[in-house]
Motif scaffolding. Structure first.
Motif, mmCIF file in Angstrom:
data_model
loop_
_atom_site.group_PDB
_atom_site.id
_atom_site.type_symbol
_atom_site.label_atom_id
_atom_site.label_comp_id
_atom_site.label_asym_id
_atom_site.label_seq_id
_atom_site.Cartn_x
_atom_site.Cartn_y
_atom_site.Cartn_z
ATOM 1 N N THR A 35 0.827 -1.208 0.000
ATOM 2 C CA THR A 35 0.000 0.000 0.000
ATOM 3 C C THR A 35 0.858 1.254 0.000
ATOM 4 O O THR A 35 0.641 2.170 -0.799
ATOM 5 N N VAL A 36 1.846 1.306 0.860
ATOM 6 C CA VAL A 36 2.726 2.475 0.935
ATOM 7 C C VAL A 36 3.513 2.636 -0.365
ATOM 8 O O VAL A 36 3.623 3.730 -0.915
ATOM 9 N N GLY A 37 4.033 1.529 -0.873
ATOM 10 C CA GLY A 37 4.795 1.593 -2.123
ATOM 11 C C GLY A 37 3.941 2.057 -3.288
ATOM 12 O O GLY A 37 4.370 2.885 -4.098
ATOM 13 N N THR A 38 2.724 1.555 -3.381
ATOM 14 C CA THR A 38 1.825 1.967 -4.461
ATOM 15 C C THR A 38 1.485 3.443 -4.341
ATOM 16 O O THR A 38 1.477 4.167 -5.342
ATOM 17 N N ARG A 39 1.224 3.898 -3.143
ATOM 18 C CA ARG A 39 0.897 5.309 -2.947
ATOM 19 C C ARG A 39 2.064 6.202 -3.361
ATOM 20 O O ARG A 39 1.875 7.214 -4.034
ATOM 21 N N MET A 40 3.272 5.815 -2.992
ATOM 22 C CA MET A 40 4.440 6.608 -3.366
ATOM 23 C C MET A 40 4.621 6.615 -4.881
ATOM 24 O O MET A 40 4.915 7.654 -5.464
ATOM 25 N N TYR A 41 4.429 5.460 -5.506
ATOM 26 C CA TYR A 41 4.583 5.364 -6.957
ATOM 27 C C TYR A 41 3.548 6.232 -7.674
ATOM 28 O O TYR A 41 3.885 6.990 -8.582
ATOM 29 N N VAL A 42 2.297 6.133 -7.252
ATOM 30 C CA VAL A 42 1.233 6.914 -7.895
ATOM 31 C C VAL A 42 1.469 8.406 -7.687
ATOM 32 O O VAL A 42 1.334 9.200 -8.614
ATOM 33 N N ARG A 43 1.846 8.798 -6.491
ATOM 34 C CA ARG A 43 2.115 10.213 -6.222
ATOM 35 C C ARG A 43 3.249 10.722 -7.106
ATOM 36 O O ARG A 43 3.176 11.813 -7.663
ATOM 37 N N HIS A 44 4.295 9.912 -7.263
ATOM 38 C CA HIS A 44 5.427 10.296 -8.111
ATOM 39 C C HIS A 44 4.985 10.442 -9.562
ATOM 40 O O HIS A 44 5.345 11.402 -10.239
ATOM 41 N N LYS A 45 4.195 9.498 -10.055
ATOM 42 C CA LYS A 45 3.739 9.547 -11.447
ATOM 43 C C LYS A 45 2.832 10.748 -11.683
ATOM 44 O O LYS A 45 2.943 11.427 -12.698
#
Length: 161
Positions: free
Chosen positions: A22-32
Motif C-alpha cells: 500500500t505504501v509503495g503503491t501510494r508513493m509510486y502513484v504520487r510520483h507519477k
C-alpha cells in the motif's frame, strides 16, 4: 511450535506485505502524478509521442520532426497553464464558496481541510525540482534512445593509424 504461533506469524507476514504494498503503491502513484504536471518531466508529452510513433509507424525523420513539434506544444501548454493559474484558482474558490451554502458545518470544515491539502500539494509540486537521475524518454519499444553519433570527419582527412 504450535499451530497458533504459525498462524499468527503468517498473519503478521501477510499484513506487513499489505502495508508495504500500500505504501509503495501510494508513493509510486504520487510520483507519477506529480511527474505528469511538472514542466521538467513532460510525461504526458512523452506518452503522447510514443503512442503517435507506435500507431502511425513514423520513420526516424518523422519522429524527429514530430518530437520537436510535441516539445514546442508542451512548452506552450505549460506557459498557458502558468498564465491562467490565477483565473483557475478564482473559479475554484468561487465554486467552493457556492458549495459551502449546501454543506453542514462539519462538511464545511472537511471541505476546508481538503482545499488546504490541495493548495499545499500544488505548491509542493510546483517548486519541486526534478530528480537528478530522471531517465530520458523511451522510444516506442520502451528502450532508451541510442547515444548521438559523432559527426563524420571532414572530407580529405584520414583517421590516424
Amino acid at each position: 511450535m504450535s499451530k497458533w504461533k504459525i498462524s499468527v506469524g503468517l498473519l503478521v507476514l501477510f499484513l506487513s506485505g499489505v502495508l508495504i504494498g500500500t505504501v509503495g503503491t501510494r508513493m509510486y502513484v504520487r510520483h507519477k502524478i506529480s511527474g505528469m504536471f511538472a514542466k521538467e518531466r513532460p510525461v504526458i508529452r512523452d506518452l503522447f509521442f510514443r503512442r503517435l510513433t507506435r500507431e502511425l509507424d513514423l520513420s526516424k525523420e518523422q519522429r524527429q520532426e514530430i518530437e520537436e513539434i510535441a516539445s514546442r506544444a508542451a512548452e506552450q501548454f505549460h506557459a498557458l497553464r502558468r498564465q491562467h493559474r490565477g483565473e483557475a484558482e478564482a473559479i475554484l474558490d468561487q465554486a467552493v464558496t457556492e458549495m459551502r451554502k449546501y454543506l453542514s458545518p462539519e462538511q464545511q470544515e472537511q471541505l476546508d481541510r481538503i482545499r488546504k491539502k490541495m493548495r499545499t500539494w500544488r505548491k509542493r509540486s510546483r517548486h519541486r525540482p526534478p530528480p537528478p537521475d530522471h531517465p530520458p524518454p523511451l522510444d516506442m519499444r520502451g528502450h532508451l534512445p541510442p547515444p548521438p553519433r559523432p559527426p563524420p570527419p571532414p572530407p580529405g582527412d584520414s583517421p590516424p593509424p
